[in-house]
Design an enzyme around this catalytic site. Structure first.
Site, PDB file in Angstrom:
ATOM      1  N   ASP A 114       0.816  -1.216   0.000  1.00 45.52           N
ATOM      2  CA  ASP A 114       0.000   0.000   0.000  1.00 45.52           C
ATOM      3  C   ASP A 114       0.849   1.264   0.000  1.00 45.52           C
ATOM      4  O   ASP A 114       2.058   1.217   0.168  1.00 45.52           O
ATOM      5  CB  ASP A 114      -0.951  -0.012   1.215  1.00 45.52           C
ATOM      6  CG  ASP A 114      -0.250  -0.383   2.523  1.00 45.52           C
ATOM      7  OD1 ASP A 114       0.985  -0.345   2.577  1.00 45.52           O
ATOM      8  OD2 ASP A 114      -0.960  -0.700   3.488  1.00 45.52           O
ATOM      9  N   ASN A 170      -7.374  -2.340  14.340  1.00 47.31           N
ATOM     10  CA  ASN A 170      -8.765  -2.692  14.024  1.00 47.31           C
ATOM     11  C   ASN A 170      -8.857  -3.930  13.134  1.00 47.31           C
ATOM     12  O   ASN A 170      -9.907  -4.241  12.590  1.00 47.31           O
ATOM     13  CB  ASN A 170      -9.499  -1.502  13.366  1.00 47.31           C
ATOM     14  CG  ASN A 170      -8.875  -1.099  12.039  1.00 47.31           C
ATOM     15  OD1 ASN A 170      -7.946  -1.742  11.550  1.00 47.31           O
ATOM     16  ND2 ASN A 170      -9.380  -0.026  11.432  1.00 47.31           N
ATOM     17  N   HIS A 193      -7.073  -4.405  10.314  1.00 43.76           N
ATOM     18  CA  HIS A 193      -6.815  -4.213   8.882  1.00 43.76           C
ATOM     19  C   HIS A 193      -5.520  -4.883   8.456  1.00 43.76           C
ATOM     20  O   HIS A 193      -4.579  -5.010   9.233  1.00 43.76           O
ATOM     21  CB  HIS A 193      -6.896  -2.742   8.458  1.00 43.76           C
ATOM     22  CG  HIS A 193      -5.758  -1.856   8.845  1.00 43.76           C
ATOM     23  ND1 HIS A 193      -5.941  -0.599   9.375  1.00 43.76           N
ATOM     24  CD2 HIS A 193      -4.416  -2.008   8.747  1.00 43.76           C
ATOM     25  CE1 HIS A 193      -4.765  -0.044   9.582  1.00 43.76           C
ATOM     26  NE2 HIS A 193      -3.815  -0.869   9.213  1.00 43.76           N
ATOM     27  N   GLU A 204      -9.678  -1.835   5.431  1.00 51.07           N
ATOM     28  CA  GLU A 204     -10.342  -1.519   6.691  1.00 51.07           C
ATOM     29  C   GLU A 204     -11.521  -2.465   6.925  1.00 51.07           C
ATOM     30  O   GLU A 204     -11.997  -3.118   5.989  1.00 51.07           O
ATOM     31  CB  GLU A 204     -10.853  -0.072   6.635  1.00 51.07           C
ATOM     32  CG  GLU A 204      -9.748   0.972   6.426  1.00 51.07           C
ATOM     33  CD  GLU A 204      -8.922   1.259   7.691  1.00 51.07           C
ATOM     34  OE1 GLU A 204      -8.823   0.372   8.563  1.00 51.07           O
ATOM     35  OE2 GLU A 204      -8.364   2.366   7.783  1.00 51.07           O
TER      36      GLU A 204
HETATM   37  C1  GLP Z   1      -0.380   0.605   8.511  1.00 53.28           C
HETATM   38  C2  GLP Z   1      -0.082  -0.272   7.315  1.00 53.28           C
HETATM   39  C3  GLP Z   1      -0.308  -1.730   7.621  1.00 53.28           C
HETATM   40  C4  GLP Z   1       0.355  -2.094   8.927  1.00 53.28           C
HETATM   41  C5  GLP Z   1      -0.259  -1.292  10.042  1.00 53.28           C
HETATM   42  C6  GLP Z   1       0.288  -1.625  11.411  1.00 53.28           C
HETATM   43  O1  GLP Z   1      -1.700   0.988   8.603  1.00 53.28           O
HETATM   44  N1  GLP Z   1      -0.849   0.083   6.170  1.00 53.28           N
HETATM   45  O2  GLP Z   1       0.181  -2.521   6.546  1.00 53.28           O
HETATM   46  O3  GLP Z   1       0.211  -3.471   9.183  1.00 53.28           O
HETATM   47  O4  GLP Z   1       0.007   0.077   9.756  1.00 53.28           O
HETATM   48  O5  GLP Z   1       1.412  -0.870  11.695  1.00 53.28           O
HETATM   49  P1  GLP Z   1       2.399  -1.107  12.903  1.00 53.28           P
HETATM   50  O6  GLP Z   1       3.245  -2.291  12.490  1.00 53.28           O
HETATM   51  O7  GLP Z   1       3.220   0.148  12.967  1.00 53.28           O
HETATM   52  O8  GLP Z   1       1.589  -1.365  14.102  1.00 53.28           O
END
Ligand code: GLP
Length: 245
Positions: A66, A135, A137, A142
């Site tokens: 993404d 959440n 995702h 989402e």
């Molecule tokens: C973002 C990314 C996700 C990732 C998530 C969790 O929203 N788009 O791919 O898994 O953050 O991030 P973190 O690893 O910093 O908790």
């Protein structure tokens, strides 16, 4: 679904070893990569393995999950910048073999279609690395995203904007949209590794692994995939382990 629970260092080592083994068994493999704080340690270990001569990225192709819409690639919070600084510039991957969605494309829907076609033309993803949002995702899919979704433009939820605001100077600077591979794009990968760390992920990990398979918890779809490894540190696994005891 295989589940590993260990210290943060053990999680990073296992994640890096799995990716290195994938590359060793298929040097021209296609990797699906993730951003966020969770995979940083895995990328550090992979860079070490590359420097030790254990693994070469010379024939590897990558697709990131993404990218935010509307911030320049050079912005410190863009996922282009993240991948470059955490992995790509430290290994021997070919320029042009790394792909991150273009969140500044003039026609974002055309960009989504192009991205999906490029993944298909590359032969599909051999190994997809995933983190998980609080959440549930995966990528930026989402809650409520249909399981049939391919790469698409998404409006970020308030919970994701809040969770990701820690990387930006202020809450207002967090982009409101992103381009993300869809749930179906992710599920088409031949193997998936999801990594979660920290107590803030314990509840959602429990729901994703033990709860019903539902678009309300996007990561729960992984229960339907035949080749998944979940890597958890002790804090992220705490609700699972307390239910097993
Ligand atoms: C973002 C990314 C996700 C990732 C998530 C969790 O929203 N788009 O791919 O898994 O953050 O991030 P973190 O690893 O910093 O908790």
């Amino acid at each position: 679904m295989e589940i590993f629970i260990g210290t943060e260092a053990e999680c990073d080592e296992l994640g890096a070893r799995e990716i290195a083994n994938q590359i060793k068994s298929k040097p021209d493999c296609v990797l699906g990569l993730a951003t966020g704080s969770t995979p940083e340690g895995i990328y550090r270990k992979l860079v070490e393995k590359h420097r030790n001569g254990e693994v070469s990225f010379a024939r590897v192709t990558t697709f990131n999950l993404d990218e935010y819409v509307g911030i320049p690639e050079s912005h410190e919070c863009s996922y282009h910048y993240f991948m470059d600084t955490n992995l790509f510039r430290h290994v021997d991957i070919r320029p042009g073999a790394t792909h991150v969605p273009n969140g500044n494309a003039p026609d974002l829907n055309a960009e989504c279609k192009r991205y999906e076609e490029m993944i298909a033309q590359s032969g599909g993803i051999d190994l997809q690395l995933l983190g998980i949002g609080p959440n549930g995702h995966i990528g930026f899919n989402e809650p409520g995203t249909p399981f049939e979704s391919l790469t698409h433009v998404v409006d970020l939820t308030e919970s994701t904007i809040n969770a990701n605001s820690r990387f930006f100077e202020s809450h207002d600077q967090v982009p409101r949209q992103a381009v993300t591979m869809g749930i179906k794009s992710i599920m088409q990968a031949r193997r998936i590794i999801l990594v979660a760390k920290g107590a803030s992920k314990a509840r959602v990990i429990m729901k994703a692994i033990k709860g019903p398979v539902t678009p309300k918890v996007p990561a729960s779809v992984l229960q339907l995939h035949p080749n998944v490894l979940i890597i958890l540190d002790h804090d992220a696994a705490s609700e699972l382990t307390s239910c097993i005891k």
